[in-house]
Design an enzyme around this catalytic site. Structure first.
Site, PDB file in Angstrom:
ATOM      1  CG  PHE A   1     -89.145-103.389 -69.797  1.00  0.00           C
ATOM      2  CD1 PHE A   1     -89.903-104.401 -70.369  1.00  0.00           C
ATOM      3  CD2 PHE A   1     -87.763-103.514 -69.804  1.00  0.00           C
ATOM      4  CE1 PHE A   1     -89.308-105.522 -70.937  1.00  0.00           C
ATOM      5  CE2 PHE A   1     -87.144-104.626 -70.370  1.00  0.00           C
ATOM      6  CZ  PHE A   1     -87.913-105.635 -70.942  1.00  0.00           C
TER       7      PHE A   1
ATOM      8  CG  PHE B   1     -84.533 -86.525 -65.804  1.00  0.00           C
ATOM      9  CD1 PHE B   1     -84.918 -85.230 -66.074  1.00  0.00           C
ATOM     10  CD2 PHE B   1     -83.411 -86.717 -65.003  1.00  0.00           C
ATOM     11  CE1 PHE B   1     -84.228 -84.141 -65.567  1.00  0.00           C
ATOM     12  CE2 PHE B   1     -82.705 -85.642 -64.483  1.00  0.00           C
ATOM     13  CZ  PHE B   1     -83.121 -84.341 -64.773  1.00  0.00           C
TER      14      PHE B   1
ATOM     15  CG  LEU C   1     -86.673 -94.435 -62.048  1.00  0.00           C
ATOM     16  CD1 LEU C   1     -86.031 -93.660 -60.906  1.00  0.00           C
ATOM     17  CD2 LEU C   1     -87.138 -93.483 -63.135  1.00  0.00           C
ATOM     18  CB  ALA C   2     -82.770 -97.706 -66.897  1.00  0.00           C
TER      19      ALA C   2
ATOM     20  CE1 TYR D   1     -77.829-105.977 -66.524  1.00  0.00           C
ATOM     21  CE2 TYR D   1     -78.572-107.547 -64.867  1.00  0.00           C
ATOM     22  CZ  TYR D   1     -78.737-106.365 -65.546  1.00  0.00           C
ATOM     23  OH  TYR D   1     -79.792-105.556 -65.250  1.00  0.00           O
TER      24      TYR D   1
ATOM     25  CG  LEU E   1     -86.437-106.747 -74.876  1.00  0.00           C
ATOM     26  CD1 LEU E   1     -87.723-106.182 -74.345  1.00  0.00           C
ATOM     27  CD2 LEU E   1     -86.623-107.196 -76.320  1.00  0.00           C
ATOM     28  CB  VAL E   2     -82.169-103.428 -78.549  1.00  0.00           C
ATOM     29  CG1 VAL E   2     -81.339-102.223 -78.976  1.00  0.00           C
ATOM     30  CG2 VAL E   2     -81.644-104.702 -79.172  1.00  0.00           C
TER      31      VAL E   2
HETATM   32  N1  LIG Z   1     -83.342-103.530 -71.313  1.00  0.00           N
HETATM   33  C1  LIG Z   1     -83.266-104.749 -70.832  1.00  0.00           C
HETATM   34  O1  LIG Z   1     -82.767-105.664 -71.473  1.00  0.00           O
HETATM   35  C2  LIG Z   1     -83.852-105.032 -69.457  1.00  0.00           C
HETATM   36  C3  LIG Z   1     -84.162-106.375 -69.135  1.00  0.00           C
HETATM   37  C4  LIG Z   1     -84.726-106.634 -67.895  1.00  0.00           C
HETATM   38  C5  LIG Z   1     -84.971-105.605 -66.991  1.00  0.00           C
HETATM   39  N2  LIG Z   1     -84.647-104.316 -67.326  1.00  0.00           N
HETATM   40  C6  LIG Z   1     -84.920-103.278 -66.307  1.00  0.00           C
HETATM   41  O2  LIG Z   1     -86.059-102.525 -66.681  1.00  0.00           O
HETATM   42  C7  LIG Z   1     -85.972-101.226 -66.080  1.00  0.00           C
HETATM   43  C8  LIG Z   1     -86.180-100.175 -67.152  1.00  0.00           C
HETATM   44  O3  LIG Z   1     -85.172-100.314 -68.113  1.00  0.00           O
HETATM   45  P1  LIG Z   1     -85.360 -99.952 -69.665  1.00  0.00           P
HETATM   46  O4  LIG Z   1     -84.403-100.837 -70.393  1.00  0.00           O
HETATM   47  O5  LIG Z   1     -86.800 -99.964 -70.023  1.00  0.00           O
HETATM   48  O6  LIG Z   1     -84.737 -98.485 -69.654  1.00  0.00           O
HETATM   49  P2  LIG Z   1     -84.990 -97.170 -70.488  1.00  0.00           P
HETATM   50  O7  LIG Z   1     -83.684 -96.471 -70.544  1.00  0.00           O
HETATM   51  O8  LIG Z   1     -85.683 -97.464 -71.786  1.00  0.00           O
HETATM   52  O9  LIG Z   1     -86.045 -96.335 -69.574  1.00  0.00           O
HETATM   53  C9  LIG Z   1     -85.645 -95.664 -68.432  1.00  0.00           C
HETATM   54  C10 LIG Z   1     -86.709 -94.698 -67.975  1.00  0.00           C
HETATM   55  O10 LIG Z   1     -86.244 -94.054 -66.782  1.00  0.00           O
HETATM   56  C11 LIG Z   1     -86.392 -92.643 -66.913  1.00  0.00           C
HETATM   57  N3  LIG Z   1     -85.376 -91.992 -66.082  1.00  0.00           N
HETATM   58  C12 LIG Z   1     -84.039 -92.185 -66.042  1.00  0.00           C
HETATM   59  N4  LIG Z   1     -83.476 -91.407 -65.086  1.00  0.00           N
HETATM   60  C13 LIG Z   1     -84.488 -90.718 -64.498  1.00  0.00           C
HETATM   61  C14 LIG Z   1     -84.558 -89.768 -63.446  1.00  0.00           C
HETATM   62  N5  LIG Z   1     -83.471 -89.376 -62.784  1.00  0.00           N
HETATM   63  N6  LIG Z   1     -85.777 -89.266 -63.141  1.00  0.00           N
HETATM   64  C15 LIG Z   1     -86.903 -89.634 -63.801  1.00  0.00           C
HETATM   65  N7  LIG Z   1     -86.891 -90.555 -64.791  1.00  0.00           N
HETATM   66  C16 LIG Z   1     -85.705 -91.087 -65.137  1.00  0.00           C
HETATM   67  C17 LIG Z   1     -86.240 -92.368 -68.395  1.00  0.00           C
HETATM   68  O11 LIG Z   1     -86.773 -91.078 -68.711  1.00  0.00           O
HETATM   69  C18 LIG Z   1     -87.032 -93.559 -68.966  1.00  0.00           C
HETATM   70  O12 LIG Z   1     -88.409 -93.271 -68.901  1.00  0.00           O
HETATM   71  C19 LIG Z   1     -84.579-101.155 -65.421  1.00  0.00           C
HETATM   72  O13 LIG Z   1     -84.699-101.472 -64.054  1.00  0.00           O
HETATM   73  C20 LIG Z   1     -83.812-102.257 -66.138  1.00  0.00           C
HETATM   74  O14 LIG Z   1     -82.750-102.768 -65.378  1.00  0.00           O
HETATM   75  C21 LIG Z   1     -84.122-104.005 -68.555  1.00  0.00           C
END
Ligand SMILES: NC(=O)c1ccc[n+]([C@@H]2O[C@H](COP(=O)([O-])OP(=O)(O)OC[C@H]3O[C@@H](n4cnc5c(N)ncnc54)[C@H](O)[C@@H]3O)[C@@H](O)[C@H]2O)c1
Length: 396
Positions: free
Chosen positions: A52, A73, A138-139, A234, A272-273
């Protein structure tokens, strides 16, 4: 080198630069096809390299001609060893942004640390003056607390009692029953420390203290709710506590930004995946059934479609941002539609190894998973010799 997917458990340890580049280009094309968005012009994205956050950076840059600073990161490549996908995504993003005449710089390091925060603040000060949108995406499974020095690890567990339900190994397609033991000890506190709102508030406080937020600045963090099928692991589990904290933090940040008329929002996004969601038991089975229904209904979205809609139909309509009764923006509205959820619940009962590839979208799940690492992307020649050592222009 010839780069092929190499799997270890739930993760892929290689990634393909050309596939990642193509993914980024496809997202840029999608945003351009949807027309301009009257959005923020100076944007900081924390967690900007995948999922995202990457979609947010692309939407700001190519939808609103925004200057972007991305923090992430990621593992850079070395001779004979591929980078993590977010590295290649960011390299491709910067190249395309610079070609389009857009400012784009990146910082690769631990966003939880004081050092990376200060480095980012210095860059904003030097190059942009102020920012008017901060996306927090961040995740992470761990966070080193910058004040206490404690390393917190998040866990994905139910609270109170063991949760037993179906799950799928999406590589083999085998559906089985899984039991997840409840959390114990400091699991909840640790998960809240990693994925709750404390670090988001620290970023905003630091930006505000150095006068780097423009008048009327907005900040958005992402959350998830999901159906009752997954809630034990969750939303009512340890990660749900962190999301509750994140959502509560939005109100505290909005209060703290009153003097500059700033606002903090949480946007609840669709399942999402991603690398993170593949590792949560039960969720892959839910997603594969959900994808099937949403694709049949013509309402399936990926990260880029979600964030385009967030900007165009929620954040930048020119009117008040629409929120639910708890103050959250909802772009999980199509996932949570009662008819969609009823169909998923019915399929859930029927799902077994023998019928999942028919009643669920296992193929779509696998394809999305491989796509995360730049594999199985249409238009990429995987037999071609590929240079794994790719630089991000602003990092070098
Ligand atoms: N994937 C889903 O189904 C979903 C659905 C709804 C909400 N979300 C939320 O969206 C947000 C992003 O999730 P995503 O699925 O896009 O994750 P992702 O793993 O694709 O992206 C995570 C990002 O965080 C960065 N990151 C991780 N640790 C870091 C650190 N210590 N320092 C700097 N950067 C760091 C990574 O480099 C990456 O850019 C989260 O809060 C997640 O809970 C995800």
């Amino acid at each position: 080198m010839i780069i092929e997917p190499r799997m270890r458990g739930f993760i892929c340890t290689t990634s393909h630069p050309k596939g990642c580049e193509q993914n980024v280009k496809n997202q840029i094309e999608y945003i351009k096809s949807k027309g301009p968005i009257n959005g923020a012009k100076k944007v900081l994205v924390i967690g900007a390299s995948t999922g995202f956050g990457l979609a947010s950076r692309i939407t700001s840059a190519f939808g609103s001609d925004a200057a972007t600073i991305g923090v992430f990161f990621e593992k850079p490549p070395t001779e004979g060893k591929t980078a993590s996908p977010g590295w290649y995504n960011s390299a491709a993003f910067e190249t395309e942004a610079h070609k389009a005449g857009l400012y784009a710089k990146s910082i690769n390091g631990d966003a939880f640390s004081n050092e990376v925060k200060q480095q980012t603040l210095d860059l904003i000060k030097a190059d942009l003056g102020q920012v008017d949108l901060v996306i927090y995406s961040l995740a992470s499974p761990v966070r080193m607390h910058p004040v206490t020095g404690v390393l917190h690890r998040s866990v994905l567990k139910p609270i109170g009692s063991t949760f037993t339900n179906k799950t799928v190994d999406f590589h083999s397609g085998k559906v089985s029953e899984i039991s997840i033991e409840p959390c114990s000890g400091d699991d909840i506190e640790n998960t809240v420390a990693v994925m709750g709102g404390e670090d988001w508030a620290m970023w905003i406080d630091a930006l505000k203290a150095q006068n780097l937020l423009a008048h009327g600045a907005t900040t958005v963090a992402y959350s998830y709710i999901g159906p009752s099928l997954t809630e034990a692991v969750y939303r009512k589990g340890t990660i749900g506590r962190a999301k509750d904290h994140l959502e509560a933090t939005a109100f505290a940040i909005t209060d703290s930004l009153a003097a500059i008329d700033g606002k903090a929002f949480v946007s609840v996004n669709k399942a999402l995946v991603t690398q993170a969601s593949s590792a949560i038991p039960v969720i892959p089975l839910y997603i594969s059934l959900l994808y099937k229904i949403m694709k049949e209904e013509g309402i399936h979205e990926g990260c880029i479609e979600q964030i385009q809609r967030l900007y165009q139909e929620r954040l930048y309509t020119g009117n008040e941002v629409p929120v639910d009764e708890k103050g959250r923006i909802r772009i999980d509205d199509l996932e949570m539609r009662p008819d969609v959820q009823e169909k998923v619940a019915k399929l859930w009962i029927e799902a077994v190894t023998e019928n999942l590839s028919e009643i669920g979208d296992l193929e779509g799940y696998r394809k999305d998973f491989y796509n995360l690492f730049g594999f199985d992307v249409v238009g990429v020649d995987y037999k071609a010799d590929t240079n794994e050592v790719v630089n991000i222009e602003s990092i070098g």
